[in-house]
Design an enzyme around this catalytic site. Sequence first.
Site, PDB file in Angstrom:
ATOM      1  N   ASP A   1     -51.838   1.585  29.603  1.00  0.00           N
ATOM      2  CA  ASP A   1     -52.412   1.685  28.388  1.00  0.00           C
ATOM      3  C   ASP A   1     -51.039   1.073  27.685  1.00  0.00           C
ATOM      4  OD1 ASP A   1     -52.842   2.006  25.853  1.00  0.00           O
ATOM      5  OD2 ASP A   1     -54.176   3.884  26.521  1.00  0.00           O
TER       6      ASP A   1
ATOM      7  N   ILE B   1     -51.059  -0.235  24.450  1.00  0.00           N
ATOM      8  CA  ILE B   1     -51.653  -0.264  23.184  1.00  0.00           C
ATOM      9  C   ILE B   1     -50.277  -0.367  21.764  1.00  0.00           C
ATOM     10  CG2 ILE B   1     -52.647   1.876  22.787  1.00  0.00           C
ATOM     11  CD1 ILE B   1     -55.141   1.537  21.216  1.00  0.00           C
TER      12      ILE B   1
ATOM     13  N   LYS C   1     -54.006  -1.094  17.095  1.00  0.00           N
ATOM     14  CA  LYS C   1     -52.779  -0.244  16.691  1.00  0.00           C
ATOM     15  C   LYS C   1     -52.127  -1.260  16.293  1.00  0.00           C
ATOM     16  CE  LYS C   1     -54.668   3.886  17.914  1.00  0.00           C
ATOM     17  NZ  LYS C   1     -54.945   4.449  17.393  1.00  0.00           N
TER      18      LYS C   1
ATOM     19  N   TYR D   1     -52.806  11.098  25.218  1.00  0.00           N
ATOM     20  CA  TYR D   1     -52.847  11.389  23.776  1.00  0.00           C
ATOM     21  C   TYR D   1     -54.465  12.449  24.418  1.00  0.00           C
ATOM     22  CZ  TYR D   1     -57.618   8.311  21.696  1.00  0.00           C
ATOM     23  OH  TYR D   1     -58.191   7.963  21.005  1.00  0.00           O
TER      24      TYR D   1
END
Lengths: 439, 475
Positions: free
Chosen positions: B230, B232, B268, B145
């Site tokens: 992460d 998410i 998200k 990302y």
Amino acid sequence: MAIEIEKPSVGLSKVAVSETHGEDSPYFAGWKAYDENPYNESSNPSGVIQMGLAENQVSFDLLEKYLEEHSEASSWGKGAPGFRENALFQDYHGLKSFRQAMANFMEQIRGGRARFDPDRIVLTAGATAANELLTFILADPGDALLVPTPYYPGFDRDLRWRTGVKIVPIHCDSSNNFQVTPEAMEAAYRCAESMNLKVRGILITNPSNPLGATIQRTVLEQILDFATNKNIHLVSDEIYSGSTFSSSEFISIAEVLETRGYKDSERVHIVYSLSKDLGLPGFRVGTIYSYNDKVVTTARRMSSFTLISSQTQHLLACMLSNKEFSENYIKTNRERLTRRYDMIINGLKTAGIECLKGNAGLFCWMNLSPLLEEPTRESELALWKVILNEVRLNISPGSSCHCSEPGWFRVCFANMSEQTLEVALKRIHKLMEQRRRRN
Amino acid sequence: MVAISKIATGNGHGENSPYFDGWKAYEANPFHPTDRPDGVIQMGLAENQLCFSLIKKWVMQHPEASLCSAEGVDRFKETALFQDYHGMPEFRQAVAKFMGKVRGDRVKFDPDRIVMSGGATGAHEMVAFCLADPGEAFLVPTPYYPGFDRDLRWRTGVQLVPVVCESWNNFKITRNALEAAYEKATKANLRVKGLLITNPSNPLGTVLDRDTLRSVVKFIDEKNIHLIGDEIYAATVFMEPEFVSISEIIEEVECNRDLIHIVYSLSKDMGFPGFRVGIVYSYNDAVVSCARKMSSFGLVSSQTQHLIASMLSNDEFVDSFIAESKDQLSKRHKYFTWNLSQVGIGSLKSNAGLFIWMDLRKLLKEKTFDAEMDLWRVIINEVKLNVSPGSSFHCNEPGWFRVCFANMDDHTMEVALSRIRTFMLKHNEAMVPRKLCRRSSLKLSFSRRRDDLMSPSIMSPHSPIPQSPLVRART
């Protein structure tokens, strides 16, 4: 948690293990005492009364009334058509309607004597974040900011912890009501130089925390001139601007700039928040208003780490753009704070205690130096412990605010009911009685 | 002229990346079905917009969750005053329960280890401040990302060292790649403090398999460095294989738990990026304590904590939301990838996330990043789709693009697909005459194309052998 003795413990960062978070200060120790034994009129009438938390609880009924009358607009409308758009809104420019409402509110507070451009407003999650963010932008690690004493204990963490920036105090004392002087500013600057620290800016709080007083126009001019002379930044934390007892006595740095035709204004930045004036610390609403384009752009980018919830932006945009509501709120809030202030000042006077003459804020700056065994910090802390443990009032010792003169205490008065304030005043009377009898 | 800091004048904000150029093109000319039907369609923003009707229904049925309603206003004062950085207990409990449910209740999360932050953006920066000093480094598998470049480095001074993953094995993280990255950092005199993995992966849309996760945990344990997971996109896993969280692996593999930290957010999974609900969950008490103090710089609005606490403590709603979201994502993913394959466009086989990792390598004039940028400019300016070029994710191989599919309604999706079809038709027509002239290469190019389509890593599991218009035209 098992302790692995064989493996070397993996390090955290230097920032993580340092104590610059500041929580070992007596400012917070008193809070702990309160948390362990909180006063309650019916269930715990002998508990500790919290007078160390600068909160504004005097005007909630006005906010609640607004919400009851405008529940659909301030939420997501009938049938919640606005929910999706609001939940998705993460633009770091912030909701335009909210920025507009904040700009208007800030103008109203200043009686229309200064204009604010909504496009210069950067939103952050509280003034805590705003002050840290500005420090990241205005100074490099190892540089220094000058801050007049006494100052809000939270600055030690907000300005220094993760930024690596240092605070060099501008010493003020009671001889002139703790006002900043050109001599004091020069002395602080020279002190920084002698320590090989590069001074990048001066940060003032106006109205002052903990003094509870506004800065006079002449002093503001002197501070601005000093910053211009040294070619450094000027940050004015105006978080208590809506909590002045009279509209005309507060003079914002924005007004000074206006009278100077905004000459040389790109060094000036204003911090604001709704935590004190509106009594909404939980909503995390802070703003940076900068006259410097580069600072606005950079601050906006950095605000990504600390945006205001779009849900909250929406609610407050509705509330603050209602002119009738905001005008009435500002006026009524002022009146109630004034009443509270008069109540505590008179109560303290009857007990034989003097305070600095104040005209703003949620607290008064109380002088207990006559009660000190010796004019030292240790004596002040000893007295503070007595007040905390025996009188059971959590008030903030001046030394935690870096006051150079021992014996001063900050006493909050707006975070409780009038009845509780009466109880607190009674306890103070009792303490003073006991002291007089002892002598 | 009064100077500002080095951090402020530098480029650490990361906005000069092509990742954001496409957004600028979109903002200058955004698609709207009636007002701007020729505008740019935003496919570069990983948002989840497929389940709002379910959420809206809940919101309307629960006015007490809002402080603005008659039912909720009596909680207003208490909530507005609540600024304790521990966060509301109901909020932490609801989030802990939600995180557990998303992992099929195979693990439990302790509400007292939950620390708030200003979105996952704030969480990542906060974790970097807690774990590393300026100049120290984190290893990050590529492609990753683009926001990490800013979030982990800008104000912290921490460096990122890529763990290079490659297409030949579907960009899996290998032990060799980890070792190589670690060695590279050491040679450059960088002290490695941690490894950051994103699982499910952005931009790949894949989940890490158990073996890889075990290998990763063993690696960090041996090297005595932190592991930041992460997660998410945890609730966006819409198909097998099942999501395996770091929280599960540490129950199976011996490791020092003080090294384990999870970053999470509701941006998200729930589609609430505006509400700024970021979470740091650490198994290290000192990190929890430090992060909690730091969270003062990015607390979640108590108004939002109150709403989320209400919503996520409602078991019935949560269960139906998680199921419905998976279902909608699966449908959208299947439809999108099938239609792409129909025009000869493949993508990495994926089962999670809000995007696909599209393979346009064969459309490149040459195997270079310049060619990738050229192709990308064509896609933005002519096809009018904002997709994200692989180079902005630090992918080591040109030709890959991340394309988001969950941030639009069905109609917009149709428009996007028809534009892609038109583009591929034009492109294939343009290709044909050249190939006819070189008879010897005719067969070669045909069989190569078929191999591309049939390679298991590339083909979507749902599409039959695609009847590409190109193939039809040829035979």
